[in-house]
Design a protein around this motif. Structure first.
Motif, PDB file in Angstrom:
ATOM      1  N   SER A 153       3.915   9.843  -9.662  1.00 39.11           N
ATOM      2  CA  SER A 153       3.254   9.994 -10.962  1.00 39.11           C
ATOM      3  C   SER A 153       2.414  11.263 -11.001  1.00 39.11           C
ATOM      4  O   SER A 153       2.379  11.969 -12.016  1.00 39.11           O
ATOM      5  CB  SER A 153       2.381   8.769 -11.248  1.00 39.11           C
ATOM      6  OG  SER A 153       1.722   8.891 -12.473  1.00 39.11           O
ATOM      7  N   ALA A 154       1.748  11.554  -9.888  1.00 36.27           N
ATOM      8  CA  ALA A 154       0.923  12.762  -9.831  1.00 36.27           C
ATOM      9  C   ALA A 154       1.775  14.014 -10.001  1.00 36.27           C
ATOM     10  O   ALA A 154       1.387  14.956 -10.711  1.00 36.27           O
ATOM     11  CB  ALA A 154       0.162  12.811  -8.505  1.00 36.27           C
ATOM     12  N   ALA A 155       2.933  14.021  -9.367  1.00 39.43           N
ATOM     13  CA  ALA A 155       3.808  15.194  -9.480  1.00 39.43           C
ATOM     14  C   ALA A 155       4.295  15.368 -10.917  1.00 39.43           C
ATOM     15  O   ALA A 155       4.323  16.489 -11.454  1.00 39.43           O
ATOM     16  CB  ALA A 155       4.988  15.044  -8.525  1.00 39.43           C
ATOM     17  N   THR A 156       4.660  14.237 -11.568  1.00 41.12           N
ATOM     18  CA  THR A 156       5.129  14.311 -12.961  1.00 41.12           C
ATOM     19  C   THR A 156       4.023  14.792 -13.885  1.00 41.12           C
ATOM     20  O   THR A 156       4.225  15.666 -14.737  1.00 41.12           O
ATOM     21  CB  THR A 156       5.631  12.931 -13.413  1.00 41.12           C
ATOM     22  OG1 THR A 156       6.705  12.527 -12.552  1.00 41.12           O
ATOM     23  CG2 THR A 156       6.114  12.974 -14.851  1.00 41.12           C
ATOM     24  N   ASN A 157       2.833  14.211 -13.709  1.00 39.77           N
ATOM     25  CA  ASN A 157       1.708  14.591 -14.568  1.00 39.77           C
ATOM     26  C   ASN A 157       1.299  16.044 -14.341  1.00 39.77           C
ATOM     27  O   ASN A 157       0.979  16.763 -15.292  1.00 39.77           O
ATOM     28  CB  ASN A 157       0.511  13.675 -14.314  1.00 39.77           C
ATOM     29  CG  ASN A 157       0.749  12.268 -14.825  1.00 39.77           C
ATOM     30  OD1 ASN A 157       1.585  12.063 -15.695  1.00 39.77           O
ATOM     31  ND2 ASN A 157       0.039  11.304 -14.275  1.00 39.77           N
ATOM     32  N   ARG A 158       1.318  16.468 -13.099  1.00 44.46           N
ATOM     33  CA  ARG A 158       0.938  17.851 -12.788  1.00 44.46           C
ATOM     34  C   ARG A 158       1.897  18.827 -13.454  1.00 44.46           C
ATOM     35  O   ARG A 158       1.474  19.817 -14.071  1.00 44.46           O
ATOM     36  CB  ARG A 158       0.930  18.061 -11.280  1.00 44.46           C
ATOM     37  CG  ARG A 158       0.488  19.453 -10.850  1.00 44.46           C
ATOM     38  CD  ARG A 158       0.434  19.570  -9.328  1.00 44.46           C
ATOM     39  NE  ARG A 158      -0.038  20.878  -8.920  1.00 44.46           N
ATOM     40  CZ  ARG A 158       0.720  21.963  -8.818  1.00 44.46           C
ATOM     41  NH1 ARG A 158       2.017  21.880  -9.099  1.00 44.46           N
ATOM     42  NH2 ARG A 158       0.204  23.118  -8.440  1.00 44.46           N
ATOM     43  N   ALA A 159       3.197  18.506 -13.370  1.00 40.48           N
ATOM     44  CA  ALA A 159       4.182  19.388 -13.992  1.00 40.48           C
ATOM     45  C   ALA A 159       4.004  19.429 -15.510  1.00 40.48           C
ATOM     46  O   ALA A 159       4.138  20.481 -16.138  1.00 40.48           O
ATOM     47  CB  ALA A 159       5.593  18.916 -13.641  1.00 40.48           C
ATOM     48  N   LEU A 165       0.830  -1.201   0.000  1.00 42.42           N
ATOM     49  CA  LEU A 165       0.000   0.000   0.000  1.00 42.42           C
ATOM     50  C   LEU A 165       0.870   1.260   0.000  1.00 42.42           C
ATOM     51  O   LEU A 165       0.610   2.219  -0.742  1.00 42.42           O
ATOM     52  CB  LEU A 165      -0.922  -0.012   1.217  1.00 42.42           C
ATOM     53  CG  LEU A 165      -1.866   1.195   1.370  1.00 42.42           C
ATOM     54  CD1 LEU A 165      -2.788   1.306   0.156  1.00 42.42           C
ATOM     55  CD2 LEU A 165      -2.681   1.083   2.655  1.00 42.42           C
ATOM     56  N   ALA A 166       1.908   1.264   0.832  1.00 38.70           N
ATOM     57  CA  ALA A 166       2.814   2.424   0.864  1.00 38.70           C
ATOM     58  C   ALA A 166       3.519   2.602  -0.478  1.00 38.70           C
ATOM     59  O   ALA A 166       3.719   3.732  -0.957  1.00 38.70           O
ATOM     60  CB  ALA A 166       3.831   2.259   1.990  1.00 38.70           C
ATOM     61  N   GLU A 167       3.886   1.474  -1.117  1.00 43.35           N
ATOM     62  CA  GLU A 167       4.542   1.534  -2.425  1.00 43.35           C
ATOM     63  C   GLU A 167       3.602   2.136  -3.466  1.00 43.35           C
ATOM     64  O   GLU A 167       3.998   2.976  -4.275  1.00 43.35           O
ATOM     65  CB  GLU A 167       4.965   0.134  -2.844  1.00 43.35           C
ATOM     66  CG  GLU A 167       5.738   0.081  -4.149  1.00 43.35           C
ATOM     67  CD  GLU A 167       6.173  -1.332  -4.502  1.00 43.35           C
ATOM     68  OE1 GLU A 167       6.827  -1.495  -5.548  1.00 43.35           O
ATOM     69  OE2 GLU A 167       5.851  -2.273  -3.739  1.00 43.35           O
ATOM     70  N   ALA A 168       2.329   1.709  -3.429  1.00 42.28           N
ATOM     71  CA  ALA A 168       1.351   2.236  -4.375  1.00 42.28           C
ATOM     72  C   ALA A 168       1.126   3.729  -4.150  1.00 42.28           C
ATOM     73  O   ALA A 168       1.014   4.508  -5.104  1.00 42.28           O
ATOM     74  CB  ALA A 168       0.033   1.467  -4.252  1.00 42.28           C
ATOM     75  N   GLN A 169       1.057   4.127  -2.894  1.00 40.66           N
ATOM     76  CA  GLN A 169       0.847   5.543  -2.581  1.00 40.66           C
ATOM     77  C   GLN A 169       2.041   6.383  -3.040  1.00 40.66           C
ATOM     78  O   GLN A 169       1.864   7.479  -3.585  1.00 40.66           O
ATOM     79  CB  GLN A 169       0.618   5.708  -1.083  1.00 40.66           C
ATOM     80  CG  GLN A 169      -0.727   5.142  -0.607  1.00 40.66           C
ATOM     81  CD  GLN A 169      -0.852   5.151   0.906  1.00 40.66           C
ATOM     82  OE1 GLN A 169       0.140   5.191   1.640  1.00 40.66           O
ATOM     83  NE2 GLN A 169      -2.097   5.110   1.396  1.00 40.66           N
ATOM     84  N   ALA A 170       3.238   5.854  -2.835  1.00 43.48           N
ATOM     85  CA  ALA A 170       4.432   6.588  -3.261  1.00 43.48           C
ATOM     86  C   ALA A 170       4.481   6.701  -4.780  1.00 43.48           C
ATOM     87  O   ALA A 170       4.826   7.757  -5.334  1.00 43.48           O
ATOM     88  CB  ALA A 170       5.687   5.884  -2.732  1.00 43.48           C
TER      89      ALA A 170
END
Length: 594
Positions: A168-174, A158-163
Motif C-alpha cells: 500500500s505504501a508503494a502504491t500511495n507513494r507512486a 504480522l508478516a501479512e500486515a507488514q507486506a
C-alpha cells in the motif's frame, strides 16, 4: 489404527532409512486395505478443514504461503497423521495458491512440507495434481494454523500486515509523487469553468449534499419538491435548476406506491404534469414488490467493507440513463455501519464520493438529526446532524430544516396551531441566516382525491411549498412625532418592559391605529392580526430606541420607589413633507391631532 513410522530397527547397529520404512509400511497398509497417505481420496474432509469458503481466498503471496507452511506442524504424531486431515489441508493450500496465481511454486512447497511427515514426494505430487476446483483457501489455512499453532499464526498475521502495508505504501507513494512537482501556472480566472451548480447553490454536480432534520419534519416533502423542480426545470421552492435534469430517486423506506403517492400529490399541488417531467425521473424503492434493497456498506470481520457489487450497480444504473442527480432517502437505510463511528462513516462517504466521481452526478442524502439537537436546531447548526461528524465533513453542502419557533410565529403573526407547518431551510455548513431573510417553506396536507370503497376520503400527503414571511413595516417620522406628543401629554411615562400592562407598545399601537388588543387579553385569545400587529409594534419601538427618537432610562417608580425601565421622548421628530411623511407637517400639528 495408525502405524507410526520408526527411525531405526531393533538392532541399533543396523540403520533402516526412514523414508524407505515409510514406503514399505504404506505398501503393507495398501495390501491390507488400510488407510494411508497414498490412498486415492481427493475430497477434502476431516478436522483439517475448518469451514468452507464460497470462493477460496488467495494467499497474499507465495512467500507468505511458504511461511504459513513452515509454521504448520507436520511431524509424525502431529495434527495431520490422519489421511483425511492431510487431504483437507492440501485442498486449502492449493486453493490459496491457485487463487493467488502461484500454483507451481506452491506445489513444490507442499511436496517439501509433506516430506516432513515422511510422505514420498510422488504421493504428495499425485495428491496435489488430483485436486481441482478447491472450495477452501487462505482463510481455512489460517483458521487451521490458529488452532494448531497460535503463535505461528500471529507471526504470519504480522508478516501479512507488514507486506500489505509495504504494498500500500508503494502504491500511495507512486500516486503522490506522480511526475514530480511543476510550478503552478493557473493564474487566469477565466480559464476555469464555473462551479457546476445544478439547483441554486444547494446541489452541485459531482458532490454530496445532505438535507437533515428531526424525524417527521418534512425532509422527504422538501426533497420531492426539489426533485420535481430539477426534473421540470421550474423554481418550486426558491431555487431554479440550471436546466431540466435527470434524477434517480431511491426511496429506501417506502414502497413504490407510497413514493408514488407523495410525488403525485406534490405534482398536483404545484400544477405539474407528466409532460413537464418528460422521461427525466426514475424512482426505485427499498420495500415491497420489486424492491431494490441497496446497501452500500456493512461491518466485516476486519471493519467497514463495501457490500460486493453495490457501488458498481448504482453506477451502472446512473450511467445507463445519464443521471444528473442521485437522491438517497434516507442515508440510514443505505448501510449497516455504526453511525457514531467516524472511521465507518468516512468509509461510507468515500463510497458515495466514488459514485459521484464515476457518474459525474450530484448525490443528495436525507438524514436525521440527533434528539438533543432537535430541541434547538438554531444553536446546533451542522452539529445537529446525527452520528459521526464525517457525514457533514464529507458533504459539500449540509442543509437543515428548522421548525418555526414560537417567537418567530409571534413576529410573523402565525397562529400557534399552524406554526409546526413552517420550516426554515438553513445552510448549516456556512452560517445561519436571520429568520427574516431565510428561505422558508410551508408544508400543506394535500388530498389525492383517490377515495374508494372503505376509504371514501382517500389519502392526504404532505407537500412543501415556498412561503414568504410578512415584512414588518417601520413607523414613519409622522408616527414618531405623534407618539412623542402622546408621551409628553401622558401623566406618567410608560414602561420599557413588554410584559408590563403599562408597556409603551400599547400606547404606540393606539396612536398608530393598530389593533393590538389590550394588556389583559390572554395570548391564546389574540387574533392572528393582533399577533402580527404586536410583532410590528415591538420592531417599531426597537427601531425608534436605536435611532434616538425614544429613550429608555431607569427611574424610581413613583408608586414603589423601586428603579424600573421607563420610556421618554428622545430627539424630537421633524416632519418636513406631509406627503412623504404620511402625517401632519410638523410636530405641533401632531400635538393638535392628539
Amino acid at each position: 489404527m495408525l502405524i507410526q513410522p520408526v527411525k531405526t530397527c531393533q538392532n541399533p547397529a543396523t540403520r533402516y532409512p526412514l523414508d524407505q520404512l515409510c514406503r514399505d509400511l504404506e505398501a503393507l497398509a495398501d495390501r491390507q486395505g488400510l488407510p494411508g497417505k497414498n490412498t486415492s481420496v481427493a475430497a477434502p474432509s476431516g478436522t483439517a478443514v475448518r469451514g468452507g469458503e464460497k470462493t477460496p481466498l488467495p494467499a497474499p503471496s507465495a512467500e507468505l504461503l511458504r511461511m504459513a507452511l513452515a509454521e504448520l506442524p507436520n511431524n509424525p504424531g502431529g495434527p495431520f497423521d490422519d489421511y483425511e486431515d492431510w487431504v483437507g489441508i492440501a485442498h486449502a493450500i492449493k486453493g490459496a495458491a491457485v487463487a493467488g496465481g502461484f500454483d507451481a511454486e506452491a506445489r513444490a512447497d507442499f511436496i517439501k512440507w509433506s516430506a516432513a511427515w515422511g510422505t514420498h514426494p510422488d504421493d504428495a505430487a499425485r495428491l496435489w495434481d488430483s485436486i481441482h476446483n478447491s472450495h477452501v483457501g487462505w482463510g481455512t489455512l489460517m483458521r487451521t494454523l490458529e488452532e494448531v499453532n497460535p503463535a505461528g499464526r500471529e507471526r504470519v498475521r504480522l508478516a501479512e500486515a507488514q507486506a500489505a502495508f509495504a504494498a500500500s505504501a508503494a502504491t500511495n507513494r507512486a500516486a503522490i509523487v506522480g511526475d514530480g512537482l511543476a510550478p503552478f501556472g493557473g493564474f487566469d480566472p477565466k480559464a476555469y469553468r464555473p462551479r457546476p451548480f445544478l439547483l441554486g447553490t444547494s446541489i452541485i454536480s459531482g458532490f454530496i449534499t445532505v438535507l437533515a432534520a428531526p424525524g417527521g419534519q418534512g425532509k422527504t416533502s422538501v426533497l420531492i419538491a426539489d426533485i420535481l423542480a430539477m426534473c421540470s426545470g421550474r423554481n418550486l421552492l426558491g431555487e431554479k435548476p440550471v436546466r431540466p435534469l435527470v434524477v434517480l430517486y431511491h426511496s429506501a423506506e417506502d414502497d413504490i406506491d407510497e413514493a408514488g403517492r407523495r410525488i403525485a400529490g406534490a405534482m398536483t399541488h404545484h400544477g405539474l404534469t407528466a409532460a413537464d417531467l418528460g422521461d427525466r425521473l426514475f424512482v426505485t424503492s427499498g420495500r415491497g414488490q420489486g424492491a431494490r434493497r441497496i446497501k452500500l456498506a456493512r461491518m466485516g470481520a476486519r471493519g467497514p467493507e463495501e457490500v460486493p457489487g453495490a457501488v458498481d450497480a448504482v453506477v451502472d444504473l446512473a450511467t445507463s440513463r445519464k443521471v444528473d442527480v442521485i437522491a438517497f432517502d434516507p442515508l440510514a437505510a443505505m448501510h449497516d455501519l455504526p453511525e457514531n463511528d467516524n472511521a465507518a462513516m468516512n468509509f461510507l462517504m468515500d463510497l458515495l464520493r466514488q459514485i459521484a466521481d464515476r457518474t459525474g452526478a450530484a448525490i443528495v442524502l436525507t438524514h436525521h438529526t440527533s434528539k438533543a439537537a432537535a430541541q434547538d436546531m438554531d444553536a446546533a447548526g451542522a452539529g445537529a446532524v446525527r452520528g459521526a461528524s464525517a457525514v457533514v465533513d464529507g458533504s459539500r453542502v449540509t442543509r437543515t430544516l428548522v421548525r418555526m419557533t414560537p417567537k418567530e410565529a409571534a413576529r410573523f403573526g402565525v397562529p400557534e396551531d399552524k406554526r409546526r407547518s413552517f420550516l426554515r431551510i438553513e445552510d448549516a455548513k456556512v452560517n445561519l441566516s436571520p429568520a427574516g431573510s431565510a428561505r422558508w417553506v410551508r408544508t400543506e396536507s394535500v388530498p389525492l382525491g383517490n377515495g374508494a370503497d372503505y376509504w371514501p376520503k382517500g389519502d392526504f400527503v404532505g407537500v412543501a411549498e415556498p412561503w414568504t414571511p410578512p415584512t414588518a413595516q417601520s413607523g414613519t417620522v409622522a408616527d414618531l412625532a405623534r407618539v412623542q406628543a402622546a408621551l409628553m401629554a401622558s401623566p406618567r411615562p410608560p414602561r420599557a418592559d413588554p410584559r408590563s400592562p403599562e408597556w409603551v407598545g400599547w400606547l404606540v399601537g393606539t396612536v398608530m391605529g393598530l389593533d393590538v388588543g389590550s394588556p389583559s387579553t390572554p395570548k391564546e385569545d389574540r387574533t392572528p392580526a393582533q399577533v402580527a400587529n404586536l410583532a410590528r409594534v415591538r420592531a417599531i419601538v426597537a427601531e425608534w430606541v436605536r435611532s434616538g427618537g425614544l429613550v429608555e432610562r431607569e427611574e424610581p417608580d413613583p408608586d414603589t420607589r423601586k428603579k424600573r425601565g421607563f420610556v421618554f421622548v428622545g430627539q424630537s421628530a421633524v416632519v418636513l413633507d406631509e406627503n412623504t411623511a404620511g402625517g401632519p407637517s410638523d410636530a405641533e400639528g401632531a400635538d393638535d391631532d392628539e
